[in-house]
Design a protein around this motif. Structure first.
Motif, PDB file in Angstrom:
ATOM      1  N   HIS A  12       0.821  -1.212   0.000  1.00 19.55           N
ATOM      2  CA  HIS A  12       0.000   0.000   0.000  1.00 19.55           C
ATOM      3  C   HIS A  12       0.846   1.248   0.000  1.00 19.55           C
ATOM      4  O   HIS A  12       0.364   2.333   0.263  1.00 19.55           O
ATOM      5  N   ASN A  13       2.103   1.086  -0.243  1.00 17.67           N
ATOM      6  CA  ASN A  13       2.964   2.260  -0.264  1.00 17.67           C
ATOM      7  C   ASN A  13       3.728   2.303  -1.596  1.00 17.67           C
ATOM      8  O   ASN A  13       4.835   1.807  -1.706  1.00 17.67           O
ATOM      9  N   PRO A  14       3.106   2.912  -2.609  1.00 22.20           N
ATOM     10  CA  PRO A  14       3.678   2.859  -3.960  1.00 22.20           C
ATOM     11  C   PRO A  14       5.085   3.442  -4.014  1.00 22.20           C
ATOM     12  O   PRO A  14       5.938   2.947  -4.751  1.00 22.20           O
ATOM     13  N   GLN A  15       5.345   4.473  -3.203  1.00 26.41           N
ATOM     14  CA  GLN A  15       6.661   5.087  -3.301  1.00 26.41           C
ATOM     15  C   GLN A  15       7.732   4.111  -2.823  1.00 26.41           C
ATOM     16  O   GLN A  15       8.773   3.942  -3.441  1.00 26.41           O
ATOM     17  N   ARG A  16       7.448   3.415  -1.708  1.00 28.15           N
ATOM     18  CA  ARG A  16       8.430   2.456  -1.209  1.00 28.15           C
ATOM     19  C   ARG A  16       8.607   1.310  -2.181  1.00 28.15           C
ATOM     20  O   ARG A  16       9.697   0.790  -2.371  1.00 28.15           O
ATOM     21  N   GLN A  17       7.492   0.952  -2.789  1.00 28.48           N
ATOM     22  CA  GLN A  17       7.594  -0.128  -3.751  1.00 28.48           C
ATOM     23  C   GLN A  17       8.470   0.277  -4.935  1.00 28.48           C
ATOM     24  O   GLN A  17       9.287  -0.499  -5.412  1.00 28.48           O
ATOM     25  N   ALA A  18       8.285   1.514  -5.333  1.00 23.92           N
ATOM     26  CA  ALA A  18       9.111   1.993  -6.447  1.00 23.92           C
ATOM     27  C   ALA A  18      10.581   1.958  -6.050  1.00 23.92           C
ATOM     28  O   ALA A  18      11.440   1.550  -6.835  1.00 23.92           O
ATOM     29  N   ASP A  19      10.883   2.360  -4.809  1.00 24.71           N
ATOM     30  CA  ASP A  19      12.274   2.301  -4.339  1.00 24.71           C
ATOM     31  C   ASP A  19      12.789   0.880  -4.388  1.00 24.71           C
ATOM     32  O   ASP A  19      13.943   0.633  -4.740  1.00 24.71           O
ATOM     33  N   TYR A  20      11.920  -0.027  -4.019  1.00 28.08           N
ATOM     34  CA  TYR A  20      12.330  -1.425  -4.038  1.00 28.08           C
ATOM     35  C   TYR A  20      12.701  -1.853  -5.456  1.00 28.08           C
ATOM     36  O   TYR A  20      13.773  -2.397  -5.699  1.00 28.08           O
ATOM     37  N   PHE A  21      11.816  -1.564  -6.383  1.00 22.74           N
ATOM     38  CA  PHE A  21      12.072  -2.044  -7.741  1.00 22.74           C
ATOM     39  C   PHE A  21      13.214  -1.294  -8.415  1.00 22.74           C
ATOM     40  O   PHE A  21      13.824  -1.789  -9.353  1.00 22.74           O
ATOM     41  N   ALA A  22      13.501  -0.098  -7.910  1.00 26.94           N
ATOM     42  CA  ALA A  22      14.643   0.634  -8.458  1.00 26.94           C
ATOM     43  C   ALA A  22      15.938   0.193  -7.786  1.00 26.94           C
ATOM     44  O   ALA A  22      17.004   0.724  -8.084  1.00 26.94           O
ATOM     45  N   MET A  23      15.860  -0.749  -6.880  1.00 26.94           N
ATOM     46  CA  MET A  23      16.996  -1.231  -6.093  1.00 26.94           C
ATOM     47  C   MET A  23      17.619  -0.115  -5.291  1.00 26.94           C
ATOM     48  O   MET A  23      18.833  -0.070  -5.085  1.00 26.94           O
ATOM     49  N   ARG A  24      16.768   0.792  -4.827  1.00 30.10           N
ATOM     50  CA  ARG A  24      17.293   1.828  -3.966  1.00 30.10           C
ATOM     51  C   ARG A  24      17.229   1.420  -2.506  1.00 30.10           C
ATOM     52  O   ARG A  24      17.935   1.960  -1.680  1.00 30.10           O
ATOM     53  N   SER A  25      16.361   0.480  -2.156  1.00 24.05           N
ATOM     54  CA  SER A  25      16.243   0.143  -0.734  1.00 24.05           C
ATOM     55  C   SER A  25      17.165  -1.020  -0.377  1.00 24.05           C
ATOM     56  O   SER A  25      17.485  -1.873  -1.210  1.00 24.05           O
ATOM     57  N   ALA A  26      17.579  -1.007   0.891  1.00 25.96           N
ATOM     58  CA  ALA A  26      18.529  -2.021   1.359  1.00 25.96           C
ATOM     59  C   ALA A  26      17.929  -3.422   1.274  1.00 25.96           C
ATOM     60  O   ALA A  26      18.597  -4.379   0.883  1.00 25.96           O
ATOM     61  N   ASP A  27      16.644  -3.510   1.594  1.00 23.56           N
ATOM     62  CA  ASP A  27      15.954  -4.807   1.496  1.00 23.56           C
ATOM     63  C   ASP A  27      16.114  -5.397   0.131  1.00 23.56           C
ATOM     64  O   ASP A  27      16.416  -6.560  -0.058  1.00 23.56           O
ATOM     65  N   SER A  28      15.803  -4.510  -0.813  1.00 28.35           N
ATOM     66  CA  SER A  28      15.772  -4.942  -2.186  1.00 28.35           C
ATOM     67  C   SER A  28      17.134  -5.509  -2.577  1.00 28.35           C
ATOM     68  O   SER A  28      17.240  -6.569  -3.172  1.00 28.35           O
ATOM     69  N   ARG A  29      18.185  -4.805  -2.166  1.00 29.67           N
ATOM     70  CA  ARG A  29      19.522  -5.281  -2.518  1.00 29.67           C
ATOM     71  C   ARG A  29      19.838  -6.601  -1.847  1.00 29.67           C
ATOM     72  O   ARG A  29      20.423  -7.501  -2.455  1.00 29.67           O
ATOM     73  N   ALA A  30      19.424  -6.697  -0.588  1.00 28.18           N
ATOM     74  CA  ALA A  30      19.731  -7.933   0.134  1.00 28.18           C
ATOM     75  C   ALA A  30      19.027  -9.118  -0.511  1.00 28.18           C
ATOM     76  O   ALA A  30      19.626 -10.171  -0.741  1.00 28.18           O
TER      77      ALA A  30
END
Ligand SMILES: Nc1ncnc2c1ncn2[C@@H]1O[C@H](COP(=O)(O)OP(=O)(O)OP(=O)(O)O)[C@@H](O)[C@H]1O
Ligand SMILES: [Mg+2]
Lengths: 270, 761
Positions: free
Chosen positions: B195-213
């Motif tokens: 429910h948080n499109p901005q965070r999701q976008a960060d995830y898919f852009a590989m900007r978030s640490a989670d995403s990288r891990a």
């Protein structure tokens, strides 16, 4: 004298090979001259038993060795009544024999024995130099040649396995470690006839593995195991197999350590 | 356009071309001005790559795009990109792409088409064929479906933030990860923050640490993490170096390919290595480690300002060759691996008339030094190989000596073309070597560092060891890799006497415990009668036997008695919840807090376990978000119950939250190493797992339960002692039947040791 015959089997007739590492021979001799009990501390397989054997030969005294274990009781040291055709018969234990007829009594790995079993040596180790045989109702005065030597591996020290302070305080101590590399190489060559070129990498492997003590290894590769490996190699077993069989497999089942050491064998012994 | 020097046949050919172009233009039938103006150029480029049939399909596809109502951008991007991708994707691929484009064009996500086509050549490279293209398109569809916000349930109104990021990021990353891996990574992103499109976008852009891990976890090759312990052991055993090994990632650094390096923090190695040149990733790691460790032992830093960049480069090659030579001297068995990885450039590969050969030359020199069978003929090179070996005959030589030799070689081998901007790089990268940053000390920089040191005291006083642990995501049914960062510290010290006093205060209790302890303590001398071999004669039986014997009956030989020692086979780890609620006062008189009671209870328990001789460890834990879980070391297995330990216990403080799973995993890991039959992990806590960054109360409970199960599989039993009387429900879910609830908290000091004794005897 008849007691000389009693211990005939325990005389060390041929000179054992012992490579001195420091001044241990002189120190042991001095302790013997005063009949002081000696405790030899050091990791397993570093030459403690060999040293005692050598000293017994050098001093010309019989040597009685007792390998201690946790099921050992005082009776195993002192002696016990046995049953035979005419009733019961007293049989001296090794400690009693040594004290009676004059030998060096060597209690190997003494911490393995229960503390209450080891206290029987106390009266022999102080000025009394006597051994009361309660069960038999006899008091033995130690023979003039008698000496008590114990060995002890401090590495195994745990809360449950340790000598009582009152036992420790009855001994002088010699501290042993694995021989330095050159000495260890010399020992391998002398003991096994291995090609002198092949000894240094074996020792390098051992020295390295010893650094893993406490990081997954309880004990490092001993001189004894090195001698095993070298003798296999001297008989033509390929180095990799010999090392695996004598140095790695006996020591650990930890996969990471095994992989590391096996890699090292390949890297060191190309 | 080709230009024709003069008249003749050419103009008619030009006209024919012009006619053909007009034909295609008509077929395209696209009125956008920018498309019209660039069409001629695109067409001539396309002719290079496409056969006629393909050309027709290309124009037809562009025609469709032109009519999608998305303006000229997708058409332009397609016209430019497709010819480069067509060879790999073929007609099938084009059909799949167009079907997808027709579908997405009219939706709110239609704007992604331009980006999609721009990334097409990279995608073609990464996917290498159309077979996997369909899976990729499926993935895009799935992401579009899940991330497009639909307000009234039926009409998708807002475009997905995630989709354009995915389309941009995926092609370059597909080099490191399989498509299945990419899908797992994407699905993870879809489940989180739906429910948080901005965070999701960060995830898919590989900007978030989670995403990288999560992405790291999907990468292929040999991962350092899987071999961390082996590397540690190797470094410790063979290089006597206890520095930590730290992983860095190559996946997020596209511009500059990072190399291994060593600094004050430790040895930095890539987190992943593919097999190459027939050498496994693991063996590459070992070689990198050997090279780095030898540098650490044998290299001396030089003042960088004293040398020119060329000289520095040259010195690095010589010094690296010295290090490798010494490594091989000690580990001759590594030569094969090393030479497989070390490039072997052809002697005449570099054209010194047109490019700078400096790297080529130095790589050859390095090869010739290390490879006895190397057959380069250059006399200067051979001379320096000889002089190099002379330096190393007697000993290890030194960095200084190498620097001198290197500068001399540079002078004698120098070519005017060395300064050319075009450098011959081929075959000059030596993959197991580091970037040699440790070799250079920059005078200016050093001053900066001094300033930094003045500011240093602000850093928290007790440095800890950092660990990463996964956490269990019950909704996904999967682990979140490296989700929690756990800092391990030595607990600060207080006054050991306080603990001694606590024991004195509880003397009555202690005496009662002593009685219980004496009962279960294994002076356990079981007398075994009627043994054939035994320590002592069993007189009763001996007499009987003797009488039998005398009466000429068969005598029973079992006339001895023996003593058997029973031994306890238990190891215990005690984990203390140190979260803020422990500081709550308990009802009744005085200023007693739950923590002070816990301290008293732990003291008694420790004293009791110590008397039993069981190996035991104590640690406290709390957390402040998943980035800051802490474990406080109070007593280790190898430490005795001494004043140091008591002093730490005396200083217990409470704060923050209760992230239980990670603490269980950490304490359990140490405990599972202890060789005992029974391994017991006792957790003393006053409430349910919770942390400030987790809103779903179930999440940390489920994670703790998962941790308990993991440990069970490793032969560690977890038992919870809960001070929360309402805890039955969740405690049971975490610990199964292994828990006790203390209903009257004042009785904790006596109950804790009792519970322990009951469990273990
Ligand atoms: N200084 C030495 N001189 C000659 N040989 C030695 C020496 N040190 C060790 N050795 C060799 O090592 C082997 C093992 O030594 P020994 O049996 O004396 O070990 P230990 O210390 O008594 O071990 P444990 O504690 O296990 O009884 C010997 O058989 C011998 O081959
Ligand atoms: Mg021995």
């Amino acid at each position: 004298m008849s007691h000389g015959d009693m211990l005939k089997d325990y005389r060390v007739t041929d000179e054992p090979y012992y490579r001195p590492v420091a001044d241990e021979i002189a120190l042991f001799t001095a302790a013997y001259d005063r009949r002081l009990p000696v405790m030899i501390k050091g990791p397993t397989g570093c030459g403690k038993s060999r040293f005692v054997e050598y000293m017994a030969w050098r001093l010309g005294k019989p040597l009685l060795t007792v390998a201690c274990n946790e099921d050992m009781t005082a009776a195993d040291l002192v002696g016990r009544w046995l049953l035979d055709a005419d009733g019961t018969r007293w049989q001296d234990g090794p400690l009693t024999q040594a004290a009676r007829y004059g030998a060096i009594c060597y209690l190997d790995e003494v911490v393995e024995a229960r503390q209450d079993s080891t206290v029987v040596i106390h009266p022999l180790t102080d000025h009394r130099r006597a051994l009361p045989l309660d069960k038999k109702g006899e008091l033995i005065r130690a023979h003039a040649d008698f000496q008590l030597v114990i060995s002890y591996n401090p590495g195994y020290q745990s809360l449950t396995k340790d000598l009582k302070p009152s036992t420790k305080q009855r001994f002088t101590a010699l501290r042993f470690a694995y021989p330095p590399p050159e000495a260890e190489a010399e020992i391998l060559v002398r003991e096994t006839g291995i090609d002198p070129q092949l000894a240094p990498p074996l020792i390098e492997l051992a020295v390295s593995a010893r650094r893993l003590k406490g990081h997954g290894l309880d004990e490092g590769i001993s001189t004894r195991l090195l001698v095993y490996a070298a003798s296999l190699m001297a008989d033509g077993v390929p180095a990799t197999q010999a090392c695996r069989m004598a140095l790695i497999d006996p020591l650990t089942d930890d996969d990471d350590i095994r992989a590391t050491l096996e890699h090292a064998i390949d890297a060191l012994l190309a | 356009m080709p230009s024709w020097p003069d008249g003749g046949a050419a103009p008619s050919a030009a006209t024919a071309l012009q006619d053909e172009e007009n034909g295609w233009r008509q077929r395209l039938g696209c009125g956008f001005v920018p498309v019209q103006s660039i069409f001629a150029k695109r067409l001539s480029d396309a002719r290079v790559h496409l056969r006629d049939a393909d050309l027709a399909a290309y124009i037809d596809a562009a025609r469709v795009l032109c009519r999608l109502g998305r303006g000229p951008e997708p058409v332009l991007a397609f016209l430019e990109a497709w010819p480069q991708a067509a060879g790999r994707f073929g007609q099938d691929g084009l059909a799949a792409i167009m079907a997808w484009a027709r579908g997405i064009g009219p939706t709110p996500n239609g704007d992604v088409l331009g980006g999609f086509f721009r990334a097409l050549p990279a995608l073609a490279d990464a996917l290498d064929g159309s077979a996997r293209l369909k899976d990729y398109i499926d993935l895009l569809n799935a992401v579009a479906r899940h991330t497009t916000v639909s307000i009234h349930g039926r009409h998708a109104t807002y475009a997905s933030h995630a989709l354009p990021e995915l389309i941009r990021v995926a092609p370059p990353h597909l080099k490191h990860v399989s498509l299945a891996g990419l899908r797992t990574w994407a699905e993870h992103g879809l489940r989180h923050d739906p429910h948080n499109p901005q965070r999701q976008a960060d995830y898919f852009a590989m900007r978030s640490a989670d995403s990288r891990a999560v992405f790291q976890d999907q990468r292929r090759g040999t991962s350092l993490r899987a071999h961390e312990r082996r590397m540690d052991l190797y470094l410790r055993a063979f290089w006597n170096d206890a520095a930590p090994i730290i992983a860095y990632s190559e996946a997020f650094d596209h511009l500059r390919k990072p190399q291994p390096y060593t600094d004050d923090q430790g040895l930095h190695l890539p987190d992943l290595r593919d097999d190459r040149d027939g050498v496994s990733g693991l063996d590459q790691y070992r070689l990198i480690l050997a090279h780095l460790a030898a540098h650490r032992r044998l290299s001396e830093p030089l003042i960088a300002d004293n040398w020119s960049p060329f000289q520095r480069l040259c010195i690095e090659y010589f010094e690296d060759a010295r290090i490798d030579t010494l490594v091989l001297r000690r580990f001759p068995g590594l030569r094969k691996t090393l030479l497989s990885l070390h490039p072997y450039p052809g002697e005449h590969d570099c054209d010194s008339a047109r490019e700078s050969c400096i790297r080529h030359r130095l790589t050859m020199l390095s090869r010739a030094i290390l490879d006895p069978d190397c057959d380069y003929g250059n006399p200067l090179l051979r001379e320096f190989v000889g002089r190099f070996h002379d330096r190393l005959i007697r000993g290890d030589s030194s960095t200084q000596e190498m620097a001198a030799l290197a500068t001399e070689y540079l002078v004698l081998s120098r070519l005017p073309s060395d300064n050319l901007p075009k450098i011959h790089f081929a075959d000059s990268e030596i993959p197991y070597r580091d970037d040699n940053r440790h070799l250079w000390r920059f005078i200016d920089l050093d001053e900066d560092q001094e300033e930094a040191e003045v500011r240093a005291p602000e850093i928290p006083a007790a440095p800890g060891i950092t660990h990463h642990y996964p956490e269990w995501d019950y909704a996904a049914g999967d682990y979140l890799p490296d989700h929690v960062t756990l800092h391990e510290h030595l607990h600060p010290r207080g006054l050991a006497e306080e603990i001694t006093r606590l024991l004195e205060k509880n003397a009555v209790l202690a005496r009662r415990l002593t009685r219980i302890l004496d009962q279960i303590k294994p002076q356990g001398r079981d007398r075994l009668r009627r043994q054939e071999d035994g320590a002592e004669l069993d007189l009763d039986w001996a007499l009987r036997s003797w009488i039998d014997y005398r009466c000429r009956h068969t005598a029973d030989a079992r006339i001895n008695q023996d003593i058997r020692h029973a031994e306890r086979d238990v190891a215990v780890s005690l984990l203390l919840d140190l979260s803020a609620s422990l500081a709550d006062p308990i009802g009744g008189a005085g200023d007693r807090t739950v923590l002070s009671l816990a301290q008293e209870a732990v003291t008694l328990l420790a004293w009791a376990i110590d008397r039993l001789g069981d190996p035991f460890a104590i640690a406290g834990f709390h957390s402040n978000t998943r980035h800051e879980a802490r474990i406080w070391h109070i007593k280790g297995f190898s430490e005795a119950w001494n004043d140091d330990v008591r002093a730490r216990l005396a200083a217990l403080r409470a704060g923050y939250s209760t992230r239980m799973g990670v603490a269980l995993r950490h304490a359990g890991r140490a405990l599972s190493q202890i060789r005992k039959d029974k391994r017991l992990l006792l957790v003393l806590t006053d409430g349910q797992p919770a942390d400030v960054d987790v809103s779903d109360p179930e999440f940390l409970i489920a994670d703790a339960r998962q941790a308990v199960r993991e440990l069970e599989r490793q032969g560690v039993t977890c038992h919870c002692i809960s001070l929360d009387i309402r805890s039955d429900e969740y405690v049971q879910r975490i610990f199964g039947r292994h828990f006790s609830v203390i209903d009257r908290i004042e009785r904790l000091p006596e109950r804790l040791p009792e519970i322990f004794l009951t469990i273990t005897s």
